[in-house]
Design a protein around this motif. Structure first.
Motif, mmCIF file in Angstrom:
data_model
loop_
_atom_site.group_PDB
_atom_site.id
_atom_site.type_symbol
_atom_site.label_atom_id
_atom_site.label_comp_id
_atom_site.label_asym_id
_atom_site.label_seq_id
_atom_site.Cartn_x
_atom_site.Cartn_y
_atom_site.Cartn_z
ATOM 1 N N LYS A 198 1.113 -1.193 0.369
ATOM 2 C CA LYS A 198 0.152 -0.452 0.331
ATOM 3 C C LYS A 198 0.941 1.310 0.444
ATOM 4 C CE LYS A 198 -4.157 -1.660 -0.004
ATOM 5 N NZ LYS A 198 -5.244 -1.687 -1.165
ATOM 6 N N CYS A 244 2.005 5.170 -2.553
ATOM 7 C CA CYS A 244 1.061 5.343 -1.422
ATOM 8 C C CYS A 244 0.098 6.149 -2.684
ATOM 9 C CB CYS A 244 0.932 6.493 -0.995
ATOM 10 S SG CYS A 244 0.351 6.827 0.515
ATOM 11 N N ASN A 245 -1.578 5.517 -2.503
ATOM 12 C CA ASN A 245 -3.236 6.303 -3.376
ATOM 13 C C ASN A 245 -3.733 5.263 -1.487
ATOM 14 O OD1 ASN A 245 -2.718 7.109 -5.391
ATOM 15 N ND2 ASN A 245 -2.212 4.320 -5.500
ATOM 16 N N PRO A 298 -7.166 10.391 -0.566
ATOM 17 C CA PRO A 298 -7.956 10.920 -2.151
ATOM 18 C C PRO A 298 -6.481 12.407 -2.470
ATOM 19 C CG PRO A 298 -9.271 11.550 -0.535
ATOM 20 C CD PRO A 298 -8.235 10.633 0.302
ATOM 21 N N ARG A 299 -5.969 11.933 -2.179
ATOM 22 C CA ARG A 299 -4.354 13.071 -2.581
ATOM 23 C C ARG A 299 -3.788 11.905 -4.107
ATOM 24 N NH1 ARG A 299 -4.733 18.290 -1.217
ATOM 25 N NH2 ARG A 299 -5.074 18.183 0.775
ATOM 26 N N ASN A 300 -3.439 10.948 -3.376
ATOM 27 C CA ASN A 300 -2.542 9.876 -4.704
ATOM 28 C C ASN A 300 -1.619 10.731 -4.991
ATOM 29 O OD1 ASN A 300 -4.878 8.037 -4.587
ATOM 30 N ND2 ASN A 300 -6.411 8.984 -6.108
ATOM 31 N N CYS A 301 -0.845 10.198 -3.872
ATOM 32 C CA CYS A 301 0.177 10.479 -4.447
ATOM 33 C C CYS A 301 1.332 10.220 -5.046
ATOM 34 C CB CYS A 301 1.253 11.379 -3.293
ATOM 35 S SG CYS A 301 0.652 12.247 -2.358
ATOM 36 N N ASN A 302 1.257 8.707 -5.517
ATOM 37 C CA ASN A 302 2.014 7.485 -5.600
ATOM 38 C C ASN A 302 3.353 8.070 -5.429
ATOM 39 O OD1 ASN A 302 0.096 6.816 -7.367
ATOM 40 N ND2 ASN A 302 -0.138 8.334 -8.766
ATOM 41 N N SER A 331 -10.091 7.827 1.528
ATOM 42 C CA SER A 331 -10.910 6.934 -0.188
ATOM 43 C C SER A 331 -11.376 5.917 0.068
ATOM 44 C CB SER A 331 -9.037 6.529 0.072
ATOM 45 O OG SER A 331 -8.627 5.016 -0.990
#
Length: 323
Positions: free
Chosen positions: A8, A12-13, A16-20, A144
């Motif tokens: 995870k 990183c998601n 909801p920022r979904n920075c990756n 999320s």
């Protein structure tokens, strides 16, 4: 590190920022977190809703950092400045058990979003050591849906804020695009997860004192498992009262008729809000009564109201980084 946590956090998601970003290998996300858990305060808290604090208090664990940038945050020392201490997952599990031994009514995870998967692992460990009191997920609502789904079976009570109805205001004050859309989906998921049993709290602060309440009803609600939501209203000049009314209307249209609503009045300007012309004052009695009257006009009668106070600052905890 457990495989699921590594998976995870590598891309990183979690929120909801979904920075990756690769938090699993020490990279920092928007929330300023890497793979380590950071805690600012472990305490017994007496000023949550009655069903949560009850007589013995709620066993709060305040986590450091945040995936929002609220310019009015009362806990900005830990959420924005990142004060706190890094601990292991095993230590977090021990803290859960220690809180239970103190006789608290529940484990109250405050701003836990960034550490959701470490928390899941800590709960597993703690349950093997005897943890059996409810676990509360006390968040800012910017969640999320997948993370909420993954928490299923580990969280007994969801306590997310519902801060904004306007995307413009959410971006301006918390740098949180699409907040209303994201928060409403996550909140609906908590209701589905807990069989639609919902309890709502409309408030202005994280910590508050209650003036009027139906204690028996709330205690029964906790026993049945509840998804509890707060609206953290800013009462800014741009949307004064209207945000509260819009969210109350949303509750009326999207949630069961017997939903419980708590209207709080403890917003006070702090942190960068002191420098903002629209946020640098408390609410007035006239503004508060307007929201109260609107609440009753919607026939959302279950719940309680709080009278306006004068010393809201006293409810912000002192963060001494005990853990």
């Amino acid at each position: 590190m457990e495989e699921i946590i590594k998976e995870k956090l590598e891309v990183c998601n979690v929120c909801p920022r979904n920075c990756n970003v690769d938090r699993a290998n020490g990279k920092i996300g928007y929330c300023k977190c890497n793979d380590k858990v950071k805690v600012a305060l472990v305490s017994t808290h007496d000023f949550e809703e009655p069903c949560i604090s009850k007589i013995n208090g709620s066993g709060t664990i305040f986590f450091s950092n945040c995936n929002l940038n609220c310019m009015f945050c009362q806990n900005y020392e830990i959420s924005q400045l990142g004060k706190g201490r890094e601990i292991t997952i095993d230590r977090l599990a021990e803290i859960f058990v220690e809180q239970q031994r103190r006789g608290v009514n529940n484990i109250n995870l405050v701003t836990p979003t960034m550490y959701a998967y470490q928390i899941i692992e800590a709960i597993k460990i703690a349950r093997n050591k005897g943890l059996n009191i409810p676990v509360i997920y006390n968040s800012n609502g910017y969640e999320s849906v997948q993370t909420i789904k993954d928490l299923n079976g580990y969280i007994d009570v969801y306590l997310p804020d519902f801060k904004y109805y306007s995307d413009e205001i959410a971006i301006k004050y918390s740098k949180a695009p699409h907040y209303k859309e994201i928060a409403s989906k996550a909140i609906k998921e908590t209701g589905v997860q807990l069989d639609g049993i919902t309890y709502w709290s409309i408030s202005n602060t994280l910590d508050h004192n209650l003036e009027r309440t139906n204690r028996k009803t709330y205690e029964q609600g906790l026993q049945r498992e509840i998804a509890q939501t707060r609206y953290a209203g800013l009462y800014s000049g741009l949307e004064r009262n209207q945000t509260s009314k819009n969210i109350l209307k949303w509750i009326k249209e999207n949630m069961p008729q017997d939903v419980y609503v708590s209207v709080m009045a403890q917003y006070f300007p702090t942190y960068k809000a002191k420098e903002d012309d629209l946020l640098n004052r408390k609410i007035t009695i006239r503004e508060y009564r307007a929201v109260e009257n609107y609440l009753y006009s919607l026939e959302l009668e279950n719940g309680y109201m709080q009278d306006l106070g004068k010393h809201e600052e006293e409810y912000v905890p002192e963060f001494d980084f005990r853990n």
